[in-house]
Design an enzyme around this catalytic site. Structure first.
Site, PDB file in Angstrom:
ATOM      1  N   SER A 164       0.843  -1.209   0.000  1.00 14.66           N
ATOM      2  CA  SER A 164       0.000   0.000   0.000  1.00 14.66           C
ATOM      3  C   SER A 164       0.872   1.251   0.000  1.00 14.66           C
ATOM      4  O   SER A 164       2.021   1.211   0.458  1.00 14.66           O
ATOM      5  CB  SER A 164      -0.854   0.012   1.274  1.00 14.66           C
ATOM      6  OG  SER A 164      -1.550   1.233   1.390  1.00 14.66           O
ATOM      7  N   TYR A 177      -1.286  -0.671  10.705  1.00 15.13           N
ATOM      8  CA  TYR A 177      -1.505  -1.139   9.321  1.00 15.13           C
ATOM      9  C   TYR A 177      -0.376  -0.612   8.419  1.00 15.13           C
ATOM     10  O   TYR A 177       0.185  -1.347   7.611  1.00 15.13           O
ATOM     11  CB  TYR A 177      -2.875  -0.644   8.856  1.00 15.13           C
ATOM     12  CG  TYR A 177      -3.194  -0.833   7.397  1.00 15.13           C
ATOM     13  CD1 TYR A 177      -3.755  -2.016   6.928  1.00 15.13           C
ATOM     14  CD2 TYR A 177      -2.968   0.199   6.473  1.00 15.13           C
ATOM     15  CE1 TYR A 177      -4.071  -2.178   5.580  1.00 15.13           C
ATOM     16  CE2 TYR A 177      -3.275   0.050   5.134  1.00 15.13           C
ATOM     17  CZ  TYR A 177      -3.827  -1.132   4.687  1.00 15.13           C
ATOM     18  OH  TYR A 177      -4.137  -1.292   3.354  1.00 15.13           O
ATOM     19  N   LYS A 181       2.386  -2.753   6.217  1.00 20.94           N
ATOM     20  CA  LYS A 181       2.535  -2.624   4.765  1.00 20.94           C
ATOM     21  C   LYS A 181       3.982  -2.278   4.390  1.00 20.94           C
ATOM     22  O   LYS A 181       4.456  -2.635   3.310  1.00 20.94           O
ATOM     23  CB  LYS A 181       1.549  -1.574   4.232  1.00 20.94           C
ATOM     24  CG  LYS A 181       0.083  -2.037   4.304  1.00 20.94           C
ATOM     25  CD  LYS A 181      -0.163  -3.230   3.390  1.00 20.94           C
ATOM     26  CE  LYS A 181      -1.585  -3.732   3.403  1.00 20.94           C
ATOM     27  NZ  LYS A 181      -1.810  -4.864   2.500  1.00 20.94           N
TER      28      LYS A 181
HETATM   29  P1  NAP Z   1     -11.666  -5.013   1.303  1.00 19.88           P
HETATM   30  O1  NAP Z   1     -12.617  -4.346   0.383  1.00 19.88           O
HETATM   31  O2  NAP Z   1     -11.859  -4.855   2.761  1.00 19.88           O
HETATM   32  O3  NAP Z   1     -11.555  -6.573   0.934  1.00 19.88           O
HETATM   33  C1  NAP Z   1     -12.493  -7.377   1.370  1.00 19.88           C
HETATM   34  C2  NAP Z   1     -12.178  -8.809   0.883  1.00 19.88           C
HETATM   35  O4  NAP Z   1     -11.257  -9.430   1.775  1.00 19.88           O
HETATM   36  C3  NAP Z   1     -13.429  -9.600   0.906  1.00 19.88           C
HETATM   37  O5  NAP Z   1     -13.416 -10.492  -0.191  1.00 19.88           O
HETATM   38  C4  NAP Z   1     -13.336 -10.346   2.245  1.00 19.88           C
HETATM   39  O6  NAP Z   1     -14.197 -11.446   2.184  1.00 19.88           O
HETATM   40  C5  NAP Z   1     -11.821 -10.664   2.249  1.00 19.88           C
HETATM   41  N1  NAP Z   1     -11.173 -10.952   3.534  1.00 19.88           N
HETATM   42  C6  NAP Z   1     -11.164 -10.224   4.654  1.00 19.88           C
HETATM   43  N2  NAP Z   1     -10.413 -10.816   5.608  1.00 19.88           N
HETATM   44  C7  NAP Z   1      -9.915 -11.965   5.063  1.00 19.88           C
HETATM   45  C8  NAP Z   1      -9.076 -13.014   5.533  1.00 19.88           C
HETATM   46  N3  NAP Z   1      -8.599 -13.029   6.791  1.00 19.88           N
HETATM   47  N4  NAP Z   1      -8.766 -14.032   4.693  1.00 19.88           N
HETATM   48  C9  NAP Z   1      -9.255 -14.045   3.442  1.00 19.88           C
HETATM   49  N5  NAP Z   1     -10.053 -13.089   2.935  1.00 19.88           N
HETATM   50  C10 NAP Z   1     -10.390 -12.059   3.738  1.00 19.88           C
HETATM   51  O7  NAP Z   1     -10.190  -4.604   1.028  1.00 19.88           O
HETATM   52  P2  NAP Z   1      -9.491  -3.997  -0.272  1.00 19.88           P
HETATM   53  O8  NAP Z   1      -9.529  -2.542  -0.136  1.00 19.88           O
HETATM   54  O9  NAP Z   1      -9.978  -4.645  -1.503  1.00 19.88           O
HETATM   55  O10 NAP Z   1      -8.001  -4.429   0.044  1.00 19.88           O
HETATM   56  C11 NAP Z   1      -7.321  -5.478  -0.619  1.00 19.88           C
HETATM   57  C12 NAP Z   1      -5.837  -5.314  -0.371  1.00 19.88           C
HETATM   58  O11 NAP Z   1      -5.407  -4.060  -0.882  1.00 19.88           O
HETATM   59  C13 NAP Z   1      -5.459  -5.302   1.112  1.00 19.88           C
HETATM   60  O12 NAP Z   1      -4.218  -5.932   1.284  1.00 19.88           O
HETATM   61  C14 NAP Z   1      -5.322  -3.833   1.427  1.00 19.88           C
HETATM   62  O13 NAP Z   1      -4.470  -3.605   2.515  1.00 19.88           O
HETATM   63  C15 NAP Z   1      -4.740  -3.335   0.124  1.00 19.88           C
HETATM   64  N6  NAP Z   1      -4.910  -1.903  -0.106  1.00 19.88           N
HETATM   65  C16 NAP Z   1      -6.147  -1.335  -0.162  1.00 19.88           C
HETATM   66  C17 NAP Z   1      -6.250   0.026  -0.393  1.00 19.88           C
HETATM   67  C18 NAP Z   1      -7.571   0.735  -0.494  1.00 19.88           C
HETATM   68  O14 NAP Z   1      -7.569   1.971  -0.524  1.00 19.88           O
HETATM   69  N7  NAP Z   1      -8.694   0.040  -0.551  1.00 19.88           N
HETATM   70  C19 NAP Z   1      -5.110   0.797  -0.585  1.00 19.88           C
HETATM   71  C20 NAP Z   1      -3.882   0.186  -0.518  1.00 19.88           C
HETATM   72  C21 NAP Z   1      -3.781  -1.172  -0.291  1.00 19.88           C
HETATM   73  P3  NAP Z   1     -14.737 -12.227   3.490  1.00 19.88           P
HETATM   74  O15 NAP Z   1     -15.396 -11.202   4.372  1.00 19.88           O
HETATM   75  O16 NAP Z   1     -15.686 -13.250   2.940  1.00 19.88           O
HETATM   76  O17 NAP Z   1     -13.524 -12.837   4.099  1.00 19.88           O
END
Ligand code: NAP
Length: 272
Positions: A164, A177, A181
């Site tokens: 991230s 967090y 990262k």
């Molecule tokens: P999100 O919307 O919260 O992702 C949710 C997904 O994660 C769902 O499919 C959920 O399904 C699954 N999940 C949650 N806990 C889990 C676990 N312990 N094992 C397996 N699956 C799990 O998050 P996102 O924003 O897409 O983030 C994805 C990645 O990108 C993360 O690593 C995050 O740190 C990174 N990231 C995000 C952002 C941003 O702005 N959104 C920015 C930088 C980096 P279930 O509830 O069914 O488990």
């Protein structure tokens, strides 16, 4: 205002162009963790659209079923299973099921990442600290380690770690967090150097603020305007913006790239 609407229009044009997809991943098998919504779902969809067979997963069966329906309705070759990346038996099942269904593994995308509590840095409890490091860092290491027997049999194996922009700078209420990262940036370099002689490429993506459930506080909350003002391209990202980068890194177009982090932030600078 004018700059903002030009930014949005350019984005709409780019989005419609991106429906013309190449098939760089035909014949490849991919696992994407945490892929029933958000960035993981976007990556699974894009890898599938580029021809890969994709194993999706997350903790809840209903979410897996729903995501599978959506992806299958687009004609994609996908399969799904429950996998909480923090559970050893779930990770084992994920790898076994992928081998059974698709015969091997070429692309591993370690995408799962959480932030269970929004507190100031020194209000982070030990329990929350451990949870964040267990899911974001330790599970990434273990899943990579456990997938090596399958990846070593692939002709062009590739691992992608989702870090991230928060690994490069601190964000309000996301202190632990952010540290987790940053750890992934180190994990990426060590894993890449260790696996390079075997031809296994390891790369990282550093997304900016992407519109998903995880980051709602940043793009919808009280600080949304302040956050937007830090983005030179003047828009928050979409999962698709990250999916495109993942497809490139997983493809043979990135055949000489390993140990790299591609930061996709709409222009927010990254420097450690
Ligand atoms: P999100 O919307 O919260 O992702 C949710 C997904 O994660 C769902 O499919 C959920 O399904 C699954 N999940 C949650 N806990 C889990 C676990 N312990 N094992 C397996 N699956 C799990 O998050 P996102 O924003 O897409 O983030 C994805 C990645 O990108 C993360 O690593 C995050 O740190 C990174 N990231 C995000 C952002 C941003 O702005 N959104 C920015 C930088 C980096 P279930 O509830 O069914 O488990």
């Amino acid at each position: 205002m004018l700059r903002s609407s030009i930014g949005k229009t350019m984005h709409q044009v780019t989005r419609s162009l991106s429906t013309i997809k190449c098939k760089r991943l035909e014949g490849k098998v991919a696992i994407v963790t945490a892929s029933t919504e958000g960035i993981g779902f976007g990556i699974a969809k894009r890898l599938g659209e580029e021809g890969a067979k994709v194993m999706i997963s997350s903790r809840k069966e209903t979410n897996v079923k729903k995501a599978l329906e959506q992806l299958k309705s687009k004609g994609l070759n996908v399969c799904g299973t429950i996998c909480n990346v923090g559970k050893s038996e779930d990770r084992k099942n994920l790898l076994e099921k992928t081998k059974q269904e698709f015969g091997g593994l070429d692309i591993l995308v370690s995408n799962a990442g959480i932030n269970p509590a929004a507190t100031t840095f020194f209000e982070t409890s030990e329990e929350v600290w451990d949870k964040i490091f267990d899911i974001n860092v330790k599970s990434t290491f273990l899943l990579i380690q456990e997938s090596l027997p399958l990846l070593r049999k692939s002709k062009s194996p590739s691992i992608i770690i989702i870090s991230s922009i928060a690994g490069y700078m601190s964000f309000p209420f996301l202190g632990a967090y952010c540290v987790s990262k940053t750890a992934l940036l180190g994990l990426n370099q060590v894993a890449a150097e260790t696996l390079a002689p075997e031809g296994i490429r390891v790369n990282c993506i550093g997304p900016g603020i992407i519109k998903t459930k995880l980051s709602k506080m940043l793009y919808e909350g009280e600080i949304a305007d302040t956050m937007l003002s830090t983005i030179p391209m003047q828009r928050f990202g979409e999962p698709d913006d990250i999916a495109k980068v993942a497809a490139f890194l997983a493809s043979d177009d990135a055949s000489y790239i390993t140990g790299e982090t591609i930061v996709a932030t709409g222009g927010i600078r990254s420097r450690l």
